[in-house]
Design an enzyme around this catalytic site. Sequence first.
Site, PDB file in Angstrom:
ATOM      1  N   VAL A  21       9.929 -14.080   6.078  1.00 17.21           N
ATOM      2  CA  VAL A  21      10.479 -14.880   7.052  1.00 17.21           C
ATOM      3  C   VAL A  21      10.706 -13.944   8.390  1.00 17.21           C
ATOM      4  O   VAL A  21      10.345 -14.378   9.350  1.00 17.21           O
ATOM      5  CB  VAL A  21      11.642 -15.849   6.621  1.00 17.21           C
ATOM      6  CG1 VAL A  21      12.481 -16.407   8.016  1.00 17.21           C
ATOM      7  CG2 VAL A  21      11.410 -16.702   5.550  1.00 17.21           C
ATOM      8  N   GLU A  40      -0.550  -9.448  12.655  1.00 12.96           N
ATOM      9  CA  GLU A  40      -1.934 -10.708  12.403  1.00 12.96           C
ATOM     10  C   GLU A  40      -1.559 -11.553  11.407  1.00 12.96           C
ATOM     11  O   GLU A  40      -1.245 -12.814  11.491  1.00 12.96           O
ATOM     12  CB  GLU A  40      -2.965 -10.163  12.122  1.00 12.96           C
ATOM     13  CG  GLU A  40      -4.184 -11.088  12.064  1.00 12.96           C
ATOM     14  CD  GLU A  40      -4.601 -11.617  13.402  1.00 12.96           C
ATOM     15  OE1 GLU A  40      -4.406 -10.991  14.378  1.00 12.96           O
ATOM     16  OE2 GLU A  40      -5.194 -12.607  13.523  1.00 12.96           O
ATOM     17  N   ARG A  58       4.024   6.661 -16.760  1.00 15.37           N
ATOM     18  CA  ARG A  58       3.475   7.735 -15.896  1.00 15.37           C
ATOM     19  C   ARG A  58       4.318   8.701 -15.114  1.00 15.37           C
ATOM     20  O   ARG A  58       4.311   9.599 -14.939  1.00 15.37           O
ATOM     21  CB  ARG A  58       2.569   7.122 -14.712  1.00 15.37           C
ATOM     22  CG  ARG A  58       1.872   7.968 -13.992  1.00 15.37           C
ATOM     23  CD  ARG A  58       0.602   7.301 -13.365  1.00 15.37           C
ATOM     24  NE  ARG A  58       0.824   6.034 -12.916  1.00 15.37           N
ATOM     25  CZ  ARG A  58       1.153   5.921 -11.651  1.00 15.37           C
ATOM     26  NH1 ARG A  58       1.515   6.697 -10.702  1.00 15.37           N
ATOM     27  NH2 ARG A  58       1.348   4.684 -10.964  1.00 15.37           N
ATOM     28  N   HIS A 120       3.170   3.451   5.172  1.00 14.34           N
ATOM     29  CA  HIS A 120       4.184   3.125   4.379  1.00 14.34           C
ATOM     30  C   HIS A 120       5.525   3.346   4.499  1.00 14.34           C
ATOM     31  O   HIS A 120       5.983   4.533   5.079  1.00 14.34           O
ATOM     32  CB  HIS A 120       4.056   3.706   2.898  1.00 14.34           C
ATOM     33  CG  HIS A 120       2.671   3.287   2.182  1.00 14.34           C
ATOM     34  ND1 HIS A 120       2.540   3.403   0.866  1.00 14.34           N
ATOM     35  CD2 HIS A 120       1.694   2.562   2.661  1.00 14.34           C
ATOM     36  CE1 HIS A 120       1.197   3.319   0.506  1.00 14.34           C
ATOM     37  NE2 HIS A 120       0.831   2.489   1.618  1.00 14.34           N
ATOM     38  N   GLU A 139       9.241  -1.805   0.004  1.00 14.27           N
ATOM     39  CA  GLU A 139       7.921  -0.911   0.685  1.00 14.27           C
ATOM     40  C   GLU A 139       7.410  -1.990   1.500  1.00 14.27           C
ATOM     41  O   GLU A 139       6.803  -2.984   0.867  1.00 14.27           O
ATOM     42  CB  GLU A 139       7.137  -0.406  -0.394  1.00 14.27           C
ATOM     43  CG  GLU A 139       6.054   0.347   0.071  1.00 14.27           C
ATOM     44  CD  GLU A 139       4.937   0.780  -1.023  1.00 14.27           C
ATOM     45  OE1 GLU A 139       4.870   1.993  -1.200  1.00 14.27           O
ATOM     46  OE2 GLU A 139       4.117  -0.094  -1.184  1.00 14.27           O
TER      47      GLU A 139
HETATM   48  P1  0O2 Z   1       0.305  -2.534  -6.812  1.00 14.25           P
HETATM   49  O1  0O2 Z   1      -0.815  -3.265  -7.915  1.00 14.25           O
HETATM   50  O2  0O2 Z   1       0.265  -3.041  -5.570  1.00 14.25           O
HETATM   51  O3  0O2 Z   1       1.541  -2.323  -7.421  1.00 14.25           O
HETATM   52  P2  0O2 Z   1       2.112   5.163  -7.131  1.00 14.25           P
HETATM   53  O4  0O2 Z   1       2.764   4.011  -7.030  1.00 14.25           O
HETATM   54  O5  0O2 Z   1       2.828   6.272  -8.342  1.00 14.25           O
HETATM   55  O6  0O2 Z   1       0.705   4.936  -7.834  1.00 14.25           O
HETATM   56  P3  0O2 Z   1       3.147   6.520  -4.948  1.00 14.25           P
HETATM   57  O7  0O2 Z   1       3.185   7.728  -4.767  1.00 14.25           O
HETATM   58  O8  0O2 Z   1       4.775   5.795  -5.435  1.00 14.25           O
HETATM   59  O9  0O2 Z   1       2.239   6.065  -6.019  1.00 14.25           O
HETATM   60  O10 0O2 Z   1       3.033   5.471  -3.773  1.00 14.25           O
HETATM   61  P4  0O2 Z   1       1.810   5.570  -2.709  1.00 14.25           P
HETATM   62  O11 0O2 Z   1       0.480   6.338  -3.405  1.00 14.25           O
HETATM   63  O12 0O2 Z   1       2.428   6.251  -1.490  1.00 14.25           O
HETATM   64  O13 0O2 Z   1       1.497   4.054  -2.641  1.00 14.25           O
HETATM   65  C1  0O2 Z   1       1.131   3.173  -3.684  1.00 14.25           C
HETATM   66  C2  0O2 Z   1       0.539   1.903  -3.343  1.00 14.25           C
HETATM   67  O14 0O2 Z   1      -0.324   2.322  -1.977  1.00 14.25           O
HETATM   68  C3  0O2 Z   1      -0.368   1.528  -4.220  1.00 14.25           C
HETATM   69  O15 0O2 Z   1       0.348   0.432  -4.907  1.00 14.25           O
HETATM   70  C4  0O2 Z   1      -1.507   0.416  -3.512  1.00 14.25           C
HETATM   71  O16 0O2 Z   1      -0.790  -0.518  -3.117  1.00 14.25           O
HETATM   72  C5  0O2 Z   1      -1.564   1.507  -2.272  1.00 14.25           C
HETATM   73  N1  0O2 Z   1      -2.440   2.707  -2.495  1.00 14.25           N
HETATM   74  C6  0O2 Z   1      -2.309   3.818  -2.508  1.00 14.25           C
HETATM   75  N2  0O2 Z   1      -3.491   4.611  -2.774  1.00 14.25           N
HETATM   76  C7  0O2 Z   1      -4.401   3.817  -2.687  1.00 14.25           C
HETATM   77  C8  0O2 Z   1      -5.923   3.714  -3.075  1.00 14.25           C
HETATM   78  O17 0O2 Z   1      -6.416   4.925  -3.207  1.00 14.25           O
HETATM   79  N3  0O2 Z   1      -6.521   2.663  -2.920  1.00 14.25           N
HETATM   80  C9  0O2 Z   1      -5.871   1.498  -2.779  1.00 14.25           C
HETATM   81  N4  0O2 Z   1      -6.650   0.216  -2.760  1.00 14.25           N
HETATM   82  N5  0O2 Z   1      -4.519   1.185  -2.595  1.00 14.25           N
HETATM   83  C10 0O2 Z   1      -3.858   2.420  -2.712  1.00 14.25           C
HETATM   84  P5  0O2 Z   1      -0.155   0.293  -6.592  1.00 14.25           P
HETATM   85  O18 0O2 Z   1       0.972   0.362  -7.620  1.00 14.25           O
HETATM   86  O19 0O2 Z   1      -1.323   0.854  -6.872  1.00 14.25           O
HETATM   87  O20 0O2 Z   1      -0.608  -1.334  -6.590  1.00 14.25           O
END
Ligand code: 0O2
Length: 208
Positions: A21, A40, A58, A120, A139
């Site tokens: 919202v 957008e 992990r 982010h 986030e």
């Molecule tokens: P979901 O399914 O939305 O939960 P980690 O969360 O441990 O993998 P970190 O360091 O906590 O990594 O966070 P990071 O890498 O800053 O951001 C993680 C999120 O950014 C991911 O969430 C994705 O939404 C996005 N993201 C990061 N790297 C990539 C990438 O290479 N490809 C895509 N498509 N998205 C990415 P989750 O948990 O993977 O997804």
Amino acid sequence: MIENWELFLFPYNQAAKEWKVKLRGIRDEFQQLDEHSPIEFVTSRIKSIDSIKEKIKRRNIAPDRLTEDMEDICGLRIMCPFLDDIHEVVNILRRRNDIDIVSERDYVNNEKESGYRSYHIIFRYPLQLIDGQRDILVEIQIRTLAMNFWATLEHSLNYKHPNAFPAEVHQRLQAASETAFKLDEEMSKIRNELVKDAEKDQSKGEEK
Ligand code: 0O2
């Protein structure tokens, strides 16, 4: 471990609803003022239970540290039309006094190895519950439409290759990300030129 996931996730669901919202309100305010909106559209998601469990393993997160150490249980995404809009949205969020920003990660200028780009922001949001205030980590991922196109498709392809893409596919995805970024840059250039032209026309009109 969490005994009742529904109960555990309730505040995160509530925070996501409230933030949808708020963010859509920003877009509506720009539209009300007849100004270009840097937003957008907005989406939200609560991390799936499987994904939370996978990340606990992990990252070796202790059960009593879950709400502090897992920063992306409540996630929102802001899609921006143009590259410059990302910066504007970030500044709008930085100026707000209803959140406390914990960290920022600039994957727009420092793209990930995969080719992923987005900005982010993680912040603490004081959610008001029946029993009082509960700080929730949220986030927000801010990206252009082109970045979102790439990330959405790459994520869906990754589903079939959970660990790693074959090297050749990995390179092609990186190249596709670069192409998407070039498209963003070109659309921004076109827009900036049109804005400048419109400003020139306006000042000529005022001189007459
Ligand atoms: P979901 O399914 O939305 O939960 P980690 O969360 O441990 O993998 P970190 O360091 O906590 O990594 O966070 P990071 O890498 O800053 O951001 C993680 C999120 O950014 C991911 O969430 C994705 O939404 C996005 N993201 C990061 N790297 C990539 C990438 O290479 N490809 C895509 N498509 N998205 C990415 P989750 O948990 O993977 O997804």
